[in-house]
Design an enzyme around this catalytic site. Structure first.
Site, PDB file in Angstrom:
ATOM      1  N   TYR A  60       0.844  -1.205   0.000  1.00  0.00           N
ATOM      2  CA  TYR A  60       0.000   0.000   0.000  1.00  0.00           C
ATOM      3  C   TYR A  60       0.877   1.253   0.000  1.00  0.00           C
ATOM      4  O   TYR A  60       0.636   2.193  -0.760  1.00  0.00           O
ATOM      5  CB  TYR A  60      -0.921  -0.038   1.213  1.00  0.00           C
ATOM      6  CG  TYR A  60      -1.895   1.106   1.304  1.00  0.00           C
ATOM      7  CD1 TYR A  60      -2.895   1.272   0.357  1.00  0.00           C
ATOM      8  CD2 TYR A  60      -1.819   2.019   2.350  1.00  0.00           C
ATOM      9  CE1 TYR A  60      -3.806   2.318   0.448  1.00  0.00           C
ATOM     10  CE2 TYR A  60      -2.716   3.063   2.452  1.00  0.00           C
ATOM     11  CZ  TYR A  60      -3.705   3.208   1.494  1.00  0.00           C
ATOM     12  OH  TYR A  60      -4.591   4.250   1.590  1.00  0.00           O
ATOM     13  N   LYS A  64       1.064   4.212  -2.915  1.00  0.00           N
ATOM     14  CA  LYS A  64       0.799   5.631  -2.641  1.00  0.00           C
ATOM     15  C   LYS A  64       2.030   6.484  -2.944  1.00  0.00           C
ATOM     16  O   LYS A  64       1.901   7.599  -3.454  1.00  0.00           O
ATOM     17  CB  LYS A  64       0.316   5.824  -1.207  1.00  0.00           C
ATOM     18  CG  LYS A  64      -1.025   5.143  -0.952  1.00  0.00           C
ATOM     19  CD  LYS A  64      -2.066   5.528  -2.000  1.00  0.00           C
ATOM     20  CE  LYS A  64      -3.380   4.813  -1.836  1.00  0.00           C
ATOM     21  NZ  LYS A  64      -4.332   5.115  -2.907  1.00  0.00           N
ATOM     22  N   THR A  95     -16.762   4.906   2.753  1.00  0.00           N
ATOM     23  CA  THR A  95     -17.075   3.985   1.658  1.00  0.00           C
ATOM     24  C   THR A  95     -17.956   2.870   2.213  1.00  0.00           C
ATOM     25  O   THR A  95     -18.152   2.757   3.425  1.00  0.00           O
ATOM     26  CB  THR A  95     -15.784   3.373   1.093  1.00  0.00           C
ATOM     27  OG1 THR A  95     -15.147   2.619   2.137  1.00  0.00           O
ATOM     28  CG2 THR A  95     -14.831   4.438   0.558  1.00  0.00           C
TER      29      THR A  95
END
Length: 167
Positions: A60, A64, A95
């Site tokens: 991750y 990014k 979300t």
């Protein structure tokens, strides 16, 4: 998600790098010529603090950081043509997945999915947009600068790097 990088499944790399980061690159390549022709445009990469500090998952973080680097390098190439490129860090976005886990999360400073769109609209209207090009920005900080609120009228508190360094 919190296993060390060598225990991460390869599909996670493929999803975050081969799919998500590549999609941002391909979309930017497709849109850039039209923006250059108009001598105005804006490319926004959605990123996060994981680009700068460890936030639970190496893949991750790499994704990014790649989004930030693309924004910086795109800004370099597009700047002479009047086109801006930057990265935006949202806060906790409500979300569907976040709402499913709501009982475990503090949503008091969360953002609707539409909030970042409002911030991007603010960027588009900013006469000094090119001064923001090439950098990563916190969406809630820009919202404060532009006087933008979320769809419920609230203004999320901008998160800073110190909010993540303990992880």
């Amino acid at each position: 998600m919190d296993a060390p990088f060598w225990e991460q499944p390869m599909w996670r790399w493929e999803a975050m790098i081969d799919v998500a980061l590549r999609a941002a690159f391909v979309a930017s390549c497709a849109a850039a010529p039209a923006m250059i022709a108009q001598r105005r445009g804006l490319i926004v990469n959605i990123s996060f603090w994981a680009a700068e500090v460890f936030e639970g998952n190496a893949i991750y973080g790499v994704a990014k950081a790649g989004a930030n680097k693309m924004a910086a390098d795109f800004a370099h190439d597009l700047g002479p043509h009047g086109v801006a490129a930057l990265a935006l860090y949202p806060g906790l976005v409500r979300t569907e997945a976040v709402l499913r886990a709501a009982e475990y999360l503090d949503l008091s400073n969360s953002e609707s999915p539409r909030f970042i769109g409002r911030v991007i609209e603010g960027l588009w209207r900013d006469s000094q947009l090119m001064n923001k090009s090439g950098l990563a920005h916190v969406a809630a900080s820009l919202a404060e600068e532009y006087g933008i609120s979320d769809i419920d009228g609230r203004r999320p508190r901008p998160l800073a790097i110190h909010d993540f360094k303990a992880h």
